[in-house]
Design a protein around this motif. Structure first.
Motif, PDB file in Angstrom:
ATOM      1  N   LEU A   1      10.369   9.770   7.177  1.00 13.63           N
ATOM      2  CA  LEU A   1      10.148   9.208   8.088  1.00 13.63           C
ATOM      3  C   LEU A   1       9.396   7.778   8.900  1.00 13.63           C
ATOM      4  O   LEU A   1       8.441   8.363   9.681  1.00 13.63           O
ATOM      5  N   SER A   2       9.228   6.206   8.325  1.00 12.94           N
ATOM      6  CA  SER A   2       7.960   5.545   9.234  1.00 12.94           C
ATOM      7  C   SER A   2       8.821   4.522   9.313  1.00 12.94           C
ATOM      8  O   SER A   2       9.829   4.112   9.751  1.00 12.94           O
ATOM      9  N   GLY A   3       7.809   3.930  10.473  1.00 11.64           N
ATOM     10  CA  GLY A   3       8.111   2.912  11.035  1.00 11.64           C
ATOM     11  C   GLY A   3       7.944   1.684  10.540  1.00 11.64           C
ATOM     12  O   GLY A   3       8.015   1.078   9.756  1.00 11.64           O
ATOM     13  N   SER A   4       7.972   0.170  11.242  1.00  6.66           N
ATOM     14  CA  SER A   4       7.959  -0.460  10.803  1.00  6.66           C
ATOM     15  C   SER A   4       6.155  -1.411  10.122  1.00  6.66           C
ATOM     16  O   SER A   4       6.575  -1.642   9.599  1.00  6.66           O
ATOM     17  N   ARG A   5       5.395  -0.268  10.388  1.00  2.00           N
ATOM     18  CA  ARG A   5       4.764  -0.857   9.651  1.00  2.00           C
ATOM     19  C   ARG A   5       4.189  -0.057   8.591  1.00  2.00           C
ATOM     20  O   ARG A   5       3.752  -0.400   7.219  1.00  2.00           O
ATOM     21  N   ARG A   6       5.501   0.113   7.625  1.00  2.10           N
ATOM     22  CA  ARG A   6       5.777   0.766   6.972  1.00  2.10           C
ATOM     23  C   ARG A   6       5.299  -0.908   5.481  1.00  2.10           C
ATOM     24  O   ARG A   6       5.316  -0.347   4.510  1.00  2.10           O
ATOM     25  N   VAL A   7       6.164  -1.534   5.857  1.00  5.56           N
ATOM     26  CA  VAL A   7       6.798  -2.540   5.196  1.00  5.56           C
ATOM     27  C   VAL A   7       5.145  -2.955   4.615  1.00  5.56           C
ATOM     28  O   VAL A   7       4.841  -4.106   3.592  1.00  5.56           O
TER      29      VAL A   7
ATOM     30  N   VAL B   1      -6.121   5.413  10.340  1.00  5.45           N
ATOM     31  CA  VAL B   1      -6.530   4.039  10.090  1.00  5.45           C
ATOM     32  C   VAL B   1      -7.212   3.507  11.402  1.00  5.45           C
ATOM     33  O   VAL B   1      -6.996   4.135  13.149  1.00  5.45           O
ATOM     34  N   PRO B   2      -8.366   2.435  12.032  1.00  5.44           N
ATOM     35  CA  PRO B   2      -8.641   2.135  13.010  1.00  5.44           C
ATOM     36  C   PRO B   2      -7.486   1.747  13.568  1.00  5.44           C
ATOM     37  O   PRO B   2      -6.623   0.381  13.259  1.00  5.44           O
ATOM     38  N   ARG B   3      -7.353   1.341  15.382  1.00  8.27           N
ATOM     39  CA  ARG B   3      -6.058   1.164  16.122  1.00  8.27           C
ATOM     40  C   ARG B   3      -6.415  -0.406  16.179  1.00  8.27           C
ATOM     41  O   ARG B   3      -8.142  -0.797  16.292  1.00  8.27           O
TER      42      ARG B   3
ATOM     43  N   LYS C   1      -9.678   7.909  20.119  1.00  6.71           N
ATOM     44  CA  LYS C   1     -11.703   6.854  19.006  1.00  6.71           C
ATOM     45  C   LYS C   1     -10.729   6.322  18.733  1.00  6.71           C
ATOM     46  O   LYS C   1     -11.543   5.249  17.729  1.00  6.71           O
ATOM     47  N   GLY C   2      -9.403   5.228  19.599  1.00  3.23           N
ATOM     48  CA  GLY C   2      -9.758   3.986  18.773  1.00  3.23           C
ATOM     49  C   GLY C   2      -8.826   3.602  17.548  1.00  3.23           C
ATOM     50  O   GLY C   2      -9.326   3.153  16.892  1.00  3.23           O
ATOM     51  N   GLN C   3      -8.437   5.086  17.295  1.00  5.00           N
ATOM     52  CA  GLN C   3      -7.444   5.197  15.626  1.00  5.00           C
ATOM     53  C   GLN C   3      -5.606   5.621  16.138  1.00  5.00           C
ATOM     54  O   GLN C   3      -5.741   5.722  16.580  1.00  5.00           O
ATOM     55  N   MET C   4      -5.139   5.309  14.568  1.00  5.59           N
ATOM     56  CA  MET C   4      -3.991   5.779  14.686  1.00  5.59           C
ATOM     57  C   MET C   4      -3.048   5.975  13.400  1.00  5.59           C
ATOM     58  O   MET C   4      -4.284   6.140  12.335  1.00  5.59           O
ATOM     59  N   LEU C   5      -2.401   6.419  13.704  1.00  6.73           N
ATOM     60  CA  LEU C   5      -1.470   6.839  12.066  1.00  6.73           C
ATOM     61  C   LEU C   5      -0.908   5.401  12.191  1.00  6.73           C
ATOM     62  O   LEU C   5      -0.537   4.824  12.007  1.00  6.73           O
ATOM     63  N   PRO C   6      -1.334   5.193  10.411  1.00  7.76           N
ATOM     64  CA  PRO C   6      -0.290   3.660   9.696  1.00  7.76           C
ATOM     65  C   PRO C   6       0.163   3.318   9.701  1.00  7.76           C
ATOM     66  O   PRO C   6       0.465   2.509   9.449  1.00  7.76           O
ATOM     67  N   PHE C   7       1.513   4.290   9.657  1.00  5.01           N
ATOM     68  CA  PHE C   7       2.770   4.941   9.020  1.00  5.01           C
ATOM     69  C   PHE C   7       3.829   4.091  10.304  1.00  5.01           C
ATOM     70  O   PHE C   7       4.849   4.248  10.230  1.00  5.01           O
ATOM     71  N   GLU C   8       2.718   4.180  11.077  1.00  2.40           N
ATOM     72  CA  GLU C   8       3.623   3.964  12.580  1.00  2.40           C
ATOM     73  C   GLU C   8       5.222   5.855  13.124  1.00  2.40           C
ATOM     74  O   GLU C   8       6.439   4.666  12.620  1.00  2.40           O
ATOM     75  N   PRO C   9       5.655   6.422  12.538  1.00  6.25           N
ATOM     76  CA  PRO C   9       6.396   7.241  12.557  1.00  6.25           C
ATOM     77  C   PRO C   9       6.974   6.630  13.975  1.00  6.25           C
ATOM     78  O   PRO C   9       6.743   6.463  15.209  1.00  6.25           O
ATOM     79  N   ILE C  10       8.629   6.759  13.574  1.00  8.52           N
ATOM     80  CA  ILE C  10       9.184   6.983  14.256  1.00  8.52           C
ATOM     81  C   ILE C  10       9.730   8.266  15.233  1.00  8.52           C
ATOM     82  O   ILE C  10       9.187   8.828  14.288  1.00  8.52           O
ATOM     83  N   ASP C  11      10.456   7.649  15.821  1.00 10.04           N
ATOM     84  CA  ASP C  11      10.638   8.884  17.289  1.00 10.04           C
ATOM     85  C   ASP C  11      12.330   8.854  17.014  1.00 10.04           C
ATOM     86  O   ASP C  11      12.726   8.166  17.741  1.00 10.04           O
TER      87      ASP C  11
END
Length: 408
Positions: A118-124, A183-185, A86-96
């Protein structure tokens, strides 16, 4: 990660019954999702291991409302696949985290994402996982099922239980369902790369970039040793340190913002621009911590003020040789240290006490994790509050006992 000898309740009612019976007998329980993060924290000595992986499925998805609900055992990969369609994603970019701990990629669950926060780079720029959690269903240490929050923000008064459970690593309750914002991708992603910067100059660049109006959504710095491990050949083959700044938006805006940011950073050197495909491949590497895979050396995750990050690493190097890379504009440090009896904990804690922040041991042998404070020790006031919350949710102390802090 296939964990043998694990009970996998298929319904919330079954989970409640198992926990209630264990509480009545005082039997400790190890709580897992898929087990990809099982080796983080102190080893848990449990009579019973419960996994939520049979509690699986997306129960609500309203793309126009930007909200989704999923049972806790639903694979993160399945959630992200539905959102991408649907052209969307998780905002906080969770790390694997799984591959860095010797496991498979793409096996983590959405419940574990919020349980560990645990959140990824977009958390900033977007905030942590807990900041996007709207509500939960869970079972506490008494075996009581409860619900907190809902489908909209600011719909509760008093203590926000849902967010309080985020980052508790299964020590307060077992999540059965989570509701969260999406959020939208972005239409296009580009990455500005400066090579050969020292850690202190890279920190200056990242902080300056985040202070511009060009909406930088990721800022990482990999010293040469770490950059040489990248799979993205365009960056690995530079043979230098890599400082990467991500810009995302509609295509026409991305091009304009890249050019303006290049002009802004010109005093630090000529920035190269990576296109959409290479950029996405690189940031996927950051999500999977690719440069930290295939190694068994102890690994620390340190958060501090962005301007202090390189100073923290320099101070730790006075005690031991380390390899590090920086995320969150320098505020998050992934640190490899030599094998030792305490994984360098005493010296790292000494440095953290000087500069401020938190240090968590993410990878080490079980004997090391059992002997030290894996998570940042709490101040006396915070420790009293933490113990009080634990007693309220899990009075018998049966959920992941001792995982975050030693039992007293």
């Amino acid at each position: 990660m296939d964990v043998p000898g694990v009970v996998r309740p298929a319904t919330e009612w079954e989970l409640s019954s198992l926990i209630a019976a264990a509480a009545e007998r005082g039997k400790p329980i190890e709580v897992l999702g898929a087990g990809t993060k099982r080796d983080v924290g102190r080893p848990v000595q449990a009579a019973l291991t419960i996994s939520t992986t049979s509690l699986r499925g997306i129960t609500l998805y309203e793309p126009t409302e930007l909200v989704m609900s999923a049972q806790a055992g639903t694979l993160l990969a399945d959630v992200e696949g539905q959102l991408a369609a649907k052209g969307q994603m998780l905002p906080f970019e969770p790390i694997d985290l799984g591959p860095a701990l010797g496991g498979e990629a793409g096996r983590g669950t959405i419940g574990a994402v919020f349980a560990t926060n645990l959140s990824g780079s977009r958390r900033v720029v977007t905030g942590a996982a807990r900041d996007h959690l709207l509500g939960v269903r869970a079972v506490n240490g008494r075996g009581e099922a409860f619900k907190s929050g809902g489908r909209v923000m600011k719909n509760v008064t008093g203590y926000d239980i849902a967010r309080g459970l985020a980052g508790s690593w299964g020590t307060l309750a077992v999540l059965t369902e989570v509701t969260f914002k999406v959020v939208p991708r972005p239409e296009e992603t580009a990455t500005l790369v400066l090579s050969g910067l020292t850690d202190d100059l890279a920190t200056e660049v990242m902080c300056q970039a985040l202070g511009t109006p060009y909406e930088v959504s990721g800022a990482v710095h990999l010293p040469q040793v770490m950059a040489s491990r990248l799979r993205t050949s365009e960056l690995r083959d530079l043979g230098k340190s890599v400082t990467a700044l991500r810009i995302e938006n509609f295509s026409k805006f991305v091009r304009y913002r890249c050019e303006k940011l290049r002009e802004n950073l010109e005093p630090y050197g000529k920035a190269e621009v990576l296109g959409d495909d290479v950029s996405r491949a690189f940031w996927d590497e950051m999500r999977q911590l690719s440069v930290l895979q295939g190694d068994q050396r102890p690994l620390w995750r340190i958060s501090t003020k962005p301007t202090f990050g390189h100073k923290v690493v320099e101070a730790i190097r006075q005690y031991m040789p380390v390899n590090a890379f920086y995320d969150w504009s320098g505020g998050l440090i992934w640190l490899e240290v030599p094998v030792s009896a305490d994984a360098g904990a005493s010296d790292i804690r000494r440095v953290i006490a000087q500069y401020g922040g938190h240090a968590t041991l993410m990878r080490a042998e079980p004997a090391v994790r059992a002997a030290i404070d894996v998570f940042q020790p709490l101040e006396p006031g915070a420790e009293r509050l933490s113990r009080g919350i634990k007693a309220a949710f899990d009075p018998a102390g049966i959920l992941n006992p001792g995982r975050m802090y030693a039992l007293s």
